[in-house]
Design an enzyme around this catalytic site. Sequence first.
Site, PDB file in Angstrom:
ATOM      1  N   CYS A   3       0.897  -1.164   0.000  1.00  0.00           N
ATOM      2  CA  CYS A   3       0.000   0.000   0.000  1.00  0.00           C
ATOM      3  C   CYS A   3       0.925   1.201   0.000  1.00  0.00           C
ATOM      4  O   CYS A   3       1.571   1.492   1.002  1.00  0.00           O
ATOM      5  CB  CYS A   3      -0.924   0.007   1.211  1.00  0.00           C
ATOM      6  SG  CYS A   3      -2.027   1.443   1.224  1.00  0.00           S
ATOM      7  N   CYS A  35      -0.390   4.423   2.397  1.00  0.00           N
ATOM      8  CA  CYS A  35      -0.715   4.264   3.823  1.00  0.00           C
ATOM      9  C   CYS A  35      -0.338   2.842   4.225  1.00  0.00           C
ATOM     10  O   CYS A  35       0.800   2.435   4.058  1.00  0.00           O
ATOM     11  CB  CYS A  35      -2.175   4.601   4.105  1.00  0.00           C
ATOM     12  SG  CYS A  35      -3.335   3.896   2.935  1.00  0.00           S
ATOM     13  N   SER A  36      -1.296   2.059   4.742  1.00  0.00           N
ATOM     14  CA  SER A  36      -0.957   0.693   5.143  1.00  0.00           C
ATOM     15  C   SER A  36      -2.168  -0.224   5.038  1.00  0.00           C
ATOM     16  O   SER A  36      -2.408  -1.053   5.910  1.00  0.00           O
ATOM     17  CB  SER A  36      -0.392   0.669   6.568  1.00  0.00           C
ATOM     18  OG  SER A  36      -1.319   1.242   7.480  1.00  0.00           O
ATOM     19  N   CYS A  37      -2.951  -0.073   3.967  1.00  0.00           N
ATOM     20  CA  CYS A  37      -4.114  -0.932   3.757  1.00  0.00           C
ATOM     21  C   CYS A  37      -3.647  -2.385   3.681  1.00  0.00           C
ATOM     22  O   CYS A  37      -2.704  -2.707   2.949  1.00  0.00           O
ATOM     23  CB  CYS A  37      -4.836  -0.534   2.476  1.00  0.00           C
ATOM     24  SG  CYS A  37      -5.535   1.136   2.544  1.00  0.00           S
TER      25      CYS A  37
END
Length: 204
Positions: free
Chosen positions: A112, A115-117
């Site tokens: 991602c 962000c950090s999906c």
Amino acid sequence: MPHDHDDADHDHDHDPLEQGASLRVRALEELMIAKGLVDPAALDRIVEYYERETGPRNGAKVVARAWLEPDFHDWLLRDGTAAIHSMGFTGYQGEHMRVVENSARVHNVIVCTLCSCYPWPVLGLPPAWYKGAAYRSRVVREPRAVLKEFGLEFGTDVEIKVWDSTAEIRYMVLPQRPANTETFTSDQLATLVTRDGMIGTALL
């Protein structure tokens, strides 16, 4: 290289919320530890459980079933969300799933970039390196170099595909089934599958 993380389409309203929640949790954790209400070792064990047991174990069961059942395999690749949910693995950050399959000619890796999906229901909590700026920026620009740092080196005959998870859809890699596992049960196959294999930074 698939790279469908469109800045205009990606909803990043969740980023400040996640950061704020993280700060609040950390403050509460420190306060409860300071007052002697919580054992830090117990908290570490809980985090480790979610990182290494719950999520990745679920994903491993999905992979093992796909290896054993051709109909489920096809369904998983066609509609990852429905196939995964049919096994009871649902919840936050697993609402919309797509599964991509490794082969002798294609190796997939997920990231991602903004962000950090991450698909928590099947992979657990994201590792720190997955959320780090270095991995998020480099794996798109130089995937072969990054994978080599994870111990994976591919010839030019293998295509590397990078899939960018978003707030709308999260990816999971279906690794190749290892050779000489024809007699393995589902449980035995599941023990071969790791979290990193389902991210694409390992073969299994």
